[in-house]
Motif scaffolding. Structure first.
Motif, short mmCIF file in Angstrom:
data_model
loop_
_atom_site.label_atom_id
_atom_site.label_comp_id
_atom_site.label_asym_id
_atom_site.label_seq_id
_atom_site.Cartn_x
_atom_site.Cartn_y
_atom_site.Cartn_z
N VAL A 32 -44.81 75.79 99.75
CA VAL A 32 -45.49 77.03 100.07
C VAL A 32 -44.95 78.13 99.17
O VAL A 32 -43.73 78.37 99.15
N TYR A 33 -45.84 78.75 98.42
CA TYR A 33 -45.49 79.88 97.55
C TYR A 33 -46.04 81.17 98.17
O TYR A 33 -47.16 81.19 98.67
N LEU A 34 -45.25 82.22 98.11
CA LEU A 34 -45.69 83.54 98.52
C LEU A 34 -45.72 84.45 97.30
O LEU A 34 -44.73 84.54 96.56
N VAL A 35 -46.84 85.12 97.08
CA VAL A 35 -46.97 86.09 95.99
C VAL A 35 -47.16 87.46 96.62
O VAL A 35 -48.22 87.75 97.20
N THR A 36 -46.15 88.31 96.53
CA THR A 36 -46.32 89.68 97.02
C THR A 36 -47.09 90.48 95.96
O THR A 36 -46.93 90.25 94.77
N LEU A 50 -51.16 79.44 89.97
CA LEU A 50 -50.49 78.53 90.91
C LEU A 50 -51.46 77.49 91.46
O LEU A 50 -51.13 76.31 91.58
N VAL A 51 -52.67 77.92 91.78
CA VAL A 51 -53.67 77.00 92.33
C VAL A 51 -54.08 75.97 91.28
O VAL A 51 -54.20 74.77 91.57
N GLU A 59 -49.71 75.45 99.47
CA GLU A 59 -50.26 76.70 99.98
C GLU A 59 -49.76 77.86 99.14
O GLU A 59 -48.59 77.92 98.77
N VAL A 60 -50.68 78.77 98.84
CA VAL A 60 -50.32 80.03 98.18
C VAL A 60 -50.65 81.16 99.14
O VAL A 60 -51.81 81.35 99.51
N THR A 76 -58.51 74.93 97.31
CA THR A 76 -59.10 73.62 97.00
C THR A 76 -58.74 72.64 98.11
O THR A 76 -58.10 73.00 99.09
N ASP A 77 -59.14 71.40 97.92
CA ASP A 77 -58.78 70.37 98.89
C ASP A 77 -57.27 70.16 98.95
O ASP A 77 -56.72 69.75 99.98
N LYS A 78 -56.59 70.48 97.84
CA LYS A 78 -55.15 70.25 97.76
C LYS A 78 -54.33 71.51 98.01
O LYS A 78 -53.17 71.43 98.43
N VAL A 79 -54.90 72.67 97.71
CA VAL A 79 -54.14 73.93 97.80
C VAL A 79 -54.87 74.91 98.72
O VAL A 79 -56.03 75.25 98.49
N LYS A 80 -54.17 75.35 99.73
CA LYS A 80 -54.70 76.36 100.65
C LYS A 80 -54.29 77.74 100.16
O LYS A 80 -53.14 77.95 99.78
N VAL A 81 -55.22 78.69 100.17
CA VAL A 81 -54.92 80.08 99.83
C VAL A 81 -55.06 80.91 101.09
O VAL A 81 -56.13 80.96 101.70
N THR A 82 -53.96 81.55 101.48
CA THR A 82 -53.92 82.35 102.70
C THR A 82 -53.72 83.81 102.37
O THR A 82 -52.75 84.18 101.71
N LEU A 83 -54.64 84.64 102.82
CA LEU A 83 -54.54 86.09 102.59
C LEU A 83 -53.79 86.72 103.76
O LEU A 83 -54.13 86.50 104.93
N ILE A 84 -52.76 87.51 103.43
CA ILE A 84 -51.93 88.15 104.46
C ILE A 84 -51.92 89.65 104.22
O ILE A 84 -51.39 90.12 103.20
#
Length: 393
Positions: A32-36, A50-51, A59-60, A76-84
């Motif tokens: 899991v990567y977090l990008v501020t 990253l994706v 997850e990004v 994508t099917d492999k990488v989830k992108v979560t907006l926070i």
């Protein structure tokens, strides 16, 4: 003391410490990567990189004060992108975003060298926000932290001393008075000093900082502002800076790529990466700000008039001082913050170029995009902006 000498301190995360790392050389999959600041200019490119180019990411997390729904569609099917949605100056918001993350790329920053933002706000975001990120990593056991710093932690300094083909260990008197470079320098120092902080279980915090020179590329807000200002003068710009004044510029895609590579390597070889700073560089040519900007703006019919400065430097200096005085006088009534002020004039008038291979030696960095491709991608974006404007007339 040079950066290479500083690594001999014997703290955790250095070769001399002799302390084993339980998972040395084993990069976890499904991280899991977090990008501020993930919805900003650089942040959005980081998320895409990253994706698309980091196969170990599951997850990004995109953390920002204003969210871009389009980034959420990159999953994508492999990488989830979560907006926070969150505020970097809120310890609670930052802690919630960091919890469970394996790697944090701290790109959130308030960039202002024009006096548009109160100094205390810059400090709140750039300094206190960085402390919140460090504290959250320690609290939640997130081991890897990359800080997006800036060349302005070094210079150009207020004295106008040139920095010619310098590297991370070059001696330079970094003197600043403006809130932005001061805040970035303080934040970078905090991140580097946090390297080696124990996290428990035989683990420790591994940190590094990347210093981009002037970034350019698609959706660059300052390039768009130059474009809009140039429209007001009939797409004609007057040369104000000598051709001999050179600056280093770097394409945003290559800056993002450097973050991805260092994130991988700091997990494989924390002893080599921990506590280090790296300039971001690529094959973009060294030119004055005006001449470099024309590499992009000329594609939309802009012209730079004069082979030598048309406006004397003393007059530019007077105009910059007058702008600064007006900004202070008008502050109680409305915001007046033009592009020209004493600081921006000093930066534009001072040679600042880097020549280093430290990133290549430490984590195998090679620019992902050539100068020709970097320019073509930026030009295509600006031409699209121009076409949309013409269509809207």
């Amino acid at each position: 003391m040079s950066q290479e000498q500083e690594r001999s301190s014997g703290q955790p995360g250095t070769p001399e410490s002799g302390e084993p790392r339980p998972d040395q050389g084993l990069m976890e999959w499904g991280q899991v990567y977090l990008v501020t600041g993930g919805c900003g200019f650089l942040g959005s490119h980081l998320v895409r990189m990253l994706v698309e180019r980091s196969p170990n990411v599951a997850e990004v997390r995109v953390f920002d004060l204003q969210l871009d729904p389009a980034l959420g569609q990159l999953g994508t099917d492999k990488v989830k992108v979560t907006l926070i949605l969150g505020d970097i100056s809120s310890p609670t918001d930052v802690g919630a975003a960091v919890k469970g993350a394996d790697v944090v790329i701290h790109a959130a920053s308030l960039v202002d060298v024009w006096g548009r933002v109160p100094p205390e706000k810059i400090t709140e975001v750039n300094v206190h926000g960085t402390k919140n990120v460090i504290d959250a990593c320690i609290e939640h056991g997130t081991q890897y932290l990359i800080y997006t710093s800036s060349m302005e932690v070094v210079g150009p300094n207020i004295k106008g001393d040139p920095f010619y083909r310098g590297n991370e260990d070059s001696a330079y008197d970094a003197q600043h008075e403006q809130p932005y470079p001061l805040s970035k320098a303080q934040a970078e120092r905090m991140v580097i000093e946090a390297n080696g902080t124990p996290l428990g279980g035989g683990r420790w915090l591994v940190t590094c900082a990347l210093r981009p020179t002037g970034i350019y590329g698609e959706k660059h807000p300052l390039m768009k502002e130059f474009y809009e200002k140039g429209l007001q003068t009939g797409r004609r710009l007057l040369r104000a800076i000598p051709v001999s004044t050179e600056h280093g510029r770097v394409y945003v895609g290559n800056v993002a790529w450097m973050h991805v590579l260092v994130a991988r390597q700091m997990q494989e070889a924390p002893a080599a990466i921990g506590g280090q700073v790296y300039f971001c560089y690529d094959a973009s040519p060294y030119k004055s700000y005006e001449d470099f900007n024309m590499e992009i703006l000329a594609s939309c019919g802009f012209r730079l008039l004069g082979s030598q400065p048309v406006v004397p430097h003393w007059l530019l200096r007077c105009l910059a001082l007058a702008n600064d005085l007006l900004r202070r006088l008008l502050r109680p009534f409305f915001s007046y913050a033009p592009l020209l002020n004493p600081y921006t004039l000093a930066v534009a008038s001072t040679t600042f170029t880097v020549q280093t291979d430290k990133a290549q030696r430490h984590f195998g960095y090679q620019p992902l995009y050539s100068w020709e491709e970097s320019r073509a991608r930026t030009v295509a974006w600006l031409q699209e902006v121009d076409a949309q404007r013409e269509a809207g007339k």
